[in-house]
Design a protein around this motif. Structure first.
Motif, mmCIF file in Angstrom:
data_model
loop_
_atom_site.group_PDB
_atom_site.id
_atom_site.type_symbol
_atom_site.label_atom_id
_atom_site.label_comp_id
_atom_site.label_asym_id
_atom_site.label_seq_id
_atom_site.Cartn_x
_atom_site.Cartn_y
_atom_site.Cartn_z
ATOM 1 N N MET A 102 0.844 -1.202 0.000
ATOM 2 C CA MET A 102 0.000 0.000 0.000
ATOM 3 C C MET A 102 0.879 1.252 0.000
ATOM 4 S SD MET A 102 -2.776 1.685 -0.115
ATOM 5 C CE MET A 102 -4.087 0.521 0.077
ATOM 6 N N LEU A 103 1.948 1.234 0.785
ATOM 7 C CA LEU A 103 2.865 2.386 0.788
ATOM 8 C C LEU A 103 3.481 2.591 -0.593
ATOM 9 C CD1 LEU A 103 4.793 2.261 4.183
ATOM 10 C CD2 LEU A 103 2.898 3.742 3.528
ATOM 11 N N LYS A 104 3.811 1.504 -1.252
ATOM 12 C CA LYS A 104 4.389 1.617 -2.596
ATOM 13 C C LYS A 104 3.382 2.202 -3.581
ATOM 14 C CE LYS A 104 8.032 -1.813 -2.147
ATOM 15 N NZ LYS A 104 8.553 -3.124 -2.582
ATOM 16 N N GLU A 105 2.102 1.865 -3.426
ATOM 17 C CA GLU A 105 1.072 2.485 -4.273
ATOM 18 C C GLU A 105 1.038 3.990 -4.053
ATOM 19 O OE1 GLU A 105 -2.902 0.823 -4.233
ATOM 20 O OE2 GLU A 105 -2.084 -1.201 -3.940
ATOM 21 N N MET A 106 1.130 4.403 -2.797
ATOM 22 C CA MET A 106 1.137 5.837 -2.481
ATOM 23 C C MET A 106 2.383 6.512 -3.046
ATOM 24 S SD MET A 106 -0.223 5.912 1.418
ATOM 25 C CE MET A 106 -1.594 4.901 1.916
ATOM 26 N N LEU A 107 3.506 5.844 -2.931
ATOM 27 C CA LEU A 107 4.754 6.406 -3.458
ATOM 28 C C LEU A 107 4.735 6.476 -4.976
ATOM 29 C CD1 LEU A 107 7.298 4.757 -1.015
ATOM 30 C CD2 LEU A 107 6.575 7.158 -1.089
ATOM 31 N N ASN A 108 4.044 5.556 -5.609
ATOM 32 C CA ASN A 108 3.944 5.608 -7.057
ATOM 33 C C ASN A 108 3.173 6.849 -7.498
ATOM 34 O OD1 ASN A 108 4.658 4.388 -9.567
ATOM 35 N ND2 ASN A 108 2.508 3.824 -9.819
ATOM 36 N N VAL A 109 2.157 7.235 -6.725
ATOM 37 C CA VAL A 109 1.430 8.476 -7.018
ATOM 38 C C VAL A 109 2.375 9.670 -6.883
ATOM 39 C CG1 VAL A 109 -0.427 9.996 -6.221
ATOM 40 C CG2 VAL A 109 -0.831 7.550 -6.394
ATOM 41 N N ALA A 110 3.188 9.659 -5.833
ATOM 42 C CA ALA A 110 4.151 10.751 -5.627
ATOM 43 C C ALA A 110 5.158 10.824 -6.773
ATOM 44 C CB ALA A 110 4.876 10.566 -4.296
ATOM 45 N N ARG A 111 5.486 9.698 -7.336
ATOM 46 C CA ARG A 111 6.439 9.641 -8.445
ATOM 47 C C ARG A 111 5.973 10.458 -9.643
ATOM 48 N NH1 ARG A 111 7.527 6.197 -12.906
ATOM 49 N NH2 ARG A 111 5.560 5.078 -12.641
ATOM 50 N N PHE A 112 4.653 10.538 -9.826
ATOM 51 C CA PHE A 112 4.095 11.273 -10.954
ATOM 52 C C PHE A 112 3.867 12.756 -10.654
ATOM 53 C CE2 PHE A 112 2.607 6.879 -11.781
ATOM 54 C CZ PHE A 112 3.304 6.685 -12.966
ATOM 55 N N THR A 113 4.146 13.162 -9.426
ATOM 56 C CA THR A 113 3.934 14.546 -9.022
ATOM 57 C C THR A 113 4.975 15.455 -9.671
ATOM 58 O OG1 THR A 113 3.029 13.786 -6.920
ATOM 59 C CG2 THR A 113 3.762 16.067 -7.006
ATOM 60 N N SER A 114 4.564 16.675 -9.975
ATOM 61 C CA SER A 114 5.480 17.647 -10.572
ATOM 62 C C SER A 114 6.714 17.833 -9.703
ATOM 63 C CB SER A 114 4.783 19.003 -10.721
ATOM 64 O OG SER A 114 3.679 18.884 -11.575
ATOM 65 N N SER A 115 7.829 18.120 -10.374
ATOM 66 C CA SER A 115 9.099 18.363 -9.696
ATOM 67 C C SER A 115 9.808 19.480 -10.447
ATOM 68 C CB SER A 115 9.941 17.082 -9.722
ATOM 69 O OG SER A 115 11.247 17.313 -9.288
ATOM 70 N N GLY A 116 10.296 20.486 -9.703
ATOM 71 C CA GLY A 116 10.979 21.616 -10.332
ATOM 72 C C GLY A 116 12.103 21.149 -11.247
ATOM 73 N N ARG A 117 12.078 21.627 -12.480
ATOM 74 C CA ARG A 117 13.051 21.259 -13.509
ATOM 75 C C ARG A 117 13.071 19.745 -13.742
ATOM 76 N NH1 ARG A 117 18.301 24.491 -11.858
ATOM 77 N NH2 ARG A 117 18.856 24.435 -14.052
ATOM 78 N N ASN A 118 12.049 19.065 -13.253
ATOM 79 C CA ASN A 118 11.911 17.609 -13.347
ATOM 80 C C ASN A 118 13.136 16.879 -12.784
ATOM 81 O OD1 ASN A 118 10.232 15.403 -13.967
ATOM 82 N ND2 ASN A 118 11.341 15.020 -15.875
ATOM 83 N N MET A 119 13.755 17.469 -11.753
ATOM 84 C CA MET A 119 14.986 16.903 -11.203
ATOM 85 C C MET A 119 14.743 15.652 -10.353
ATOM 86 S SD MET A 119 17.275 20.292 -10.448
ATOM 87 C CE MET A 119 18.684 19.341 -9.875
ATOM 88 N N GLN A 120 13.559 15.526 -9.741
ATOM 89 C CA GLN A 120 13.179 14.319 -9.012
ATOM 90 C C GLN A 120 14.244 13.908 -7.990
ATOM 91 O OE1 GLN A 120 11.364 11.372 -11.848
ATOM 92 N NE2 GLN A 120 12.104 12.869 -13.360
ATOM 93 N N THR A 121 14.570 14.813 -7.062
ATOM 94 C CA THR A 121 15.658 14.559 -6.118
ATOM 95 C C THR A 121 15.204 14.026 -4.762
ATOM 96 O OG1 THR A 121 15.657 16.880 -5.444
ATOM 97 C CG2 THR A 121 17.159 16.264 -7.213
ATOM 98 N N ILE A 122 13.901 13.837 -4.563
ATOM 99 C CA ILE A 122 13.415 13.280 -3.294
ATOM 100 C C ILE A 122 13.540 11.759 -3.349
ATOM 101 C CG2 ILE A 122 11.433 13.015 -1.756
ATOM 102 C CD1 ILE A 122 10.333 15.625 -2.994
ATOM 103 N N ARG A 123 13.984 11.183 -2.243
ATOM 104 C CA ARG A 123 13.999 9.727 -2.083
ATOM 105 C C ARG A 123 13.097 9.386 -0.903
ATOM 106 N NH1 ARG A 123 15.310 10.592 -6.347
ATOM 107 N NH2 ARG A 123 17.203 9.999 -7.457
ATOM 108 N N PHE A 124 12.558 8.183 -0.890
ATOM 109 C CA PHE A 124 11.563 7.793 0.104
ATOM 110 C C PHE A 124 12.006 6.528 0.835
ATOM 111 C CE2 PHE A 124 9.464 9.635 -3.621
ATOM 112 C CZ PHE A 124 8.803 10.706 -3.052
ATOM 113 N N LEU A 125 11.743 6.489 2.117
ATOM 114 C CA LEU A 125 11.982 5.284 2.912
ATOM 115 C C LEU A 125 10.668 4.900 3.576
ATOM 116 C CD1 LEU A 125 13.747 3.106 4.207
ATOM 117 C CD2 LEU A 125 14.416 4.795 5.939
ATOM 118 N N PRO A 126 9.968 3.870 3.049
ATOM 119 C CA PRO A 126 8.713 3.419 3.668
ATOM 120 C C PRO A 126 9.016 2.539 4.879
ATOM 121 C CG PRO A 126 9.137 2.180 1.651
ATOM 122 C CD PRO A 126 10.261 3.166 1.798
ATOM 123 N N ILE A 127 8.269 2.749 5.952
ATOM 124 C CA ILE A 127 8.485 2.027 7.215
ATOM 125 C C ILE A 127 7.179 1.371 7.655
ATOM 126 C CG2 ILE A 127 9.085 2.271 9.661
ATOM 127 C CD1 ILE A 127 11.487 2.986 8.010
#
Length: 192
Positions: free
Chosen positions: A25-50
């Motif tokens: 379920m956390l991975k489903e939520m993170l997949n939504v975040a993956r499609f979220t806009s990112s400045g200059r499309n740099m995509q520099t956030i990393r996620f640690l699900p716990i």
């Protein structure tokens, strides 16, 4: 409807701890975040699900809840979130100049997905980064920027309309209903 998702997306701090959120379920939520806009499309956030109990306990012991509720130390056993997502920056990757904005957008996307799934969460910025990083054995190149608590909400949260200049501090009443003041629209719109 998006308006209902946003209205129901409150900072929930009391959860039904018997409801477990799976890593899938956390991975489903993170997949939504993956499609979220990112400045200059740099995509520099990393996620640690716990979701593991031992890791959840490390985080419980090192976070502070609800700054305005001075006499409340956070959820007790049975009321705690059953998952966390740690939002990380990686020193090996140049941070986007809009990293903080990207962080907010990604977090909001995850929260809206959680509401859609009947869950809820709370963004937490007050935590002991050093202890959590050490106790989780997080590689040194990662910095914890934000923690998102997630679970099945078990509290009543209501929005209170206020005028600009009124007290904005959220509060709990004698029935433990959490009241969240929000400035009325007319006071937020600037006219020229």
């Amino acid at each position: 409807m998006i308006e209902n998702l946003i209205k129901n997306n409150r900072s929930y701090r009391i959860f039904d701890e018997s409801y477990k959120i799976s890593i899938d379920m956390l991975k489903e939520m993170l997949n939504v975040a993956r499609f979220t806009s990112s400045g200059r499309n740099m995509q520099t956030i990393r996620f640690l699900p716990i979701t593991k109990a031992s890791q959840l306990n490390i985080i419980y012991e090192n976070i502070k809840w609800a700054g305005y509720l001075k006499d409340w130390n956070g959820p007790v056993e049975g009321q705690r979130p059953t998952a966390f997502i740690l939002f990380l920056s990686d020193e090996k990757i140049k941070k986007s100049p809009t990293f903080d904005i990207d962080l907010g957008l990604a977090c909001q996307s995850i929260l809206l997905k959680s509401i859609e799934e009947g869950l809820g969460g709370c963004m937490i910025g007050a935590f002991n980064r050093k202890n959590i990083s050490q106790d989780l054995n997080l590689p040194q190149n990662y910095n914890i920027e934000l923690i998102l608590a997630l679970g099945k909400p078990n509290q009543n949260v209501v929005i209170e309309d206020i005028k600009e200049g009124d007290d904005i501090k959220y509060w709990k009443d004698e029935d433990n209903t959490h009241h969240v003041p929000k400035i009325v629209l007319d006071d937020l719109i600037v006219e020229i």
